[in-house]
Design an enzyme around this catalytic site. Structure first.
Site, PDB file in Angstrom:
ATOM      1  CB  VAL A   1      -0.973  -0.003   1.202  1.00 35.16           C
ATOM      2  CG1 VAL A   1      -1.737   1.315   1.278  1.00 35.16           C
ATOM      3  CG2 VAL A   1      -1.952  -1.162   1.103  1.00 35.16           C
ATOM      4  CB  CYS A   2       3.823   2.216   2.024  1.00 32.48           C
ATOM      5  SG  CYS A   2       3.099   2.094   3.672  1.00 32.48           S
ATOM      6  CB  THR A   3       4.970   0.501  -3.016  1.00 33.83           C
ATOM      7  OG1 THR A   3       5.916  -0.097  -2.119  1.00 33.83           O
ATOM      8  CG2 THR A   3       5.621   0.679  -4.377  1.00 33.83           C
TER       9      THR A   3
ATOM     10  CG  PHE B   1       6.386   6.744  -0.760  1.00 35.57           C
ATOM     11  CD1 PHE B   1       7.336   7.741  -0.604  1.00 35.57           C
ATOM     12  CD2 PHE B   1       5.906   6.115   0.376  1.00 35.57           C
ATOM     13  CE1 PHE B   1       7.802   8.092   0.654  1.00 35.57           C
ATOM     14  CE2 PHE B   1       6.371   6.460   1.636  1.00 35.57           C
ATOM     15  CZ  PHE B   1       7.323   7.454   1.776  1.00 35.57           C
TER      16      PHE B   1
END
Length: 217
Positions: A44-46, A49
């Protein structure tokens, strides 16, 4: 220590993948957004970002700097950016704080003072490091949002909220629900009808306490 809206953000010196940065100096006279993540190389973080990287022109258009926060090392951040840029097809030119000691996460009230990262940790150990902070040129916190790990952040909403903050800042107006650039704004109840007429010209009285007018330039 709890960080609330209109509090001055901590004046900290941090390590990033782009070197040592002082937060107040970095904000300078700009608007700024800090967005935090519990671990590098997470799905999710990828995507998040990547979304921030794709919006580089939009941040610049609004005179806004962006900086990530993740509780891994600067070297890990540099490696992760390869994945981010490959996914997003965009340059991730913003710095990412290497918050290995949780100093930033604790100062921004994302983790309790006694928190630590155990050996073999997983993202669950820093799950609450999933926040967005919008900071004004006065170094004060203007807005914060916190998301769980299972829900990717809506950066269109972050942009919309930033536009609302920039519209209302110093212009004596507020923005209604679902406001977007170009929509009418709200005249605060503290302004009399006579003063509203003098300041804004024509306005519409929807309810005795709800008056709208064209957004000031």
């Amino acid at each position: 220590m709890s960080l609330r809206i209109n509090d001055t953000i901590p004046d900290m010196t941090v390590e990033t993948d782009q070197g040592t940065i002082n937060l107040h100096d970095w904000v300078g006279d700009s608007w700024a957004i800090l967005f935090s993540h519990p671990k590098d190389f997470t799905p999710v973080c990828t995507t998040e970002f990547g979304a921030v990287a794709q919006l580089a022109d939009e941040w610049a258009k609004r005179g806004t700097k962006v900086m990530g926060i993740s509780v891994d090392s600067a070297e890990e951040h540099k490696k992760w950016k390869t994945d981010i840029e490959g996914f997003a097809k965009a340059k991730a030119g913003f710095p990412i704080i290497a918050d290995e000691d949780l100093k930033v996460a604790k100062a921004f009230d994302m983790l309790p003072a006694e928190a630590y990262l155990p050996d073999g940790r997983t993202p669950n150990d820093s799950a609450t490091v999933r926040a967005v902070f919008i900071v004004g040129p006065d170094k004060k916190l203007k807005l914060s949002m916190t998301y769980p790990m299972s829900v990717g952040r809506n950066f269109a909403e972050v942009l919309r909220a930033l536009d609302g903050l920039q519209m209302s800042s110093g212009k004596g107006v507020a923005t209604p629900a679902n406001w977007n650039v170009g929509d009418d704004v709200i005249i605060p109840t503290s302004v009399s009808d006579a003063d509203a007429k003098a300041k804004f010209g024509e306005f519409t009285t929807v309810l005795p306490y709800l008056r709208t007018t064209k957004a000031p330039a």
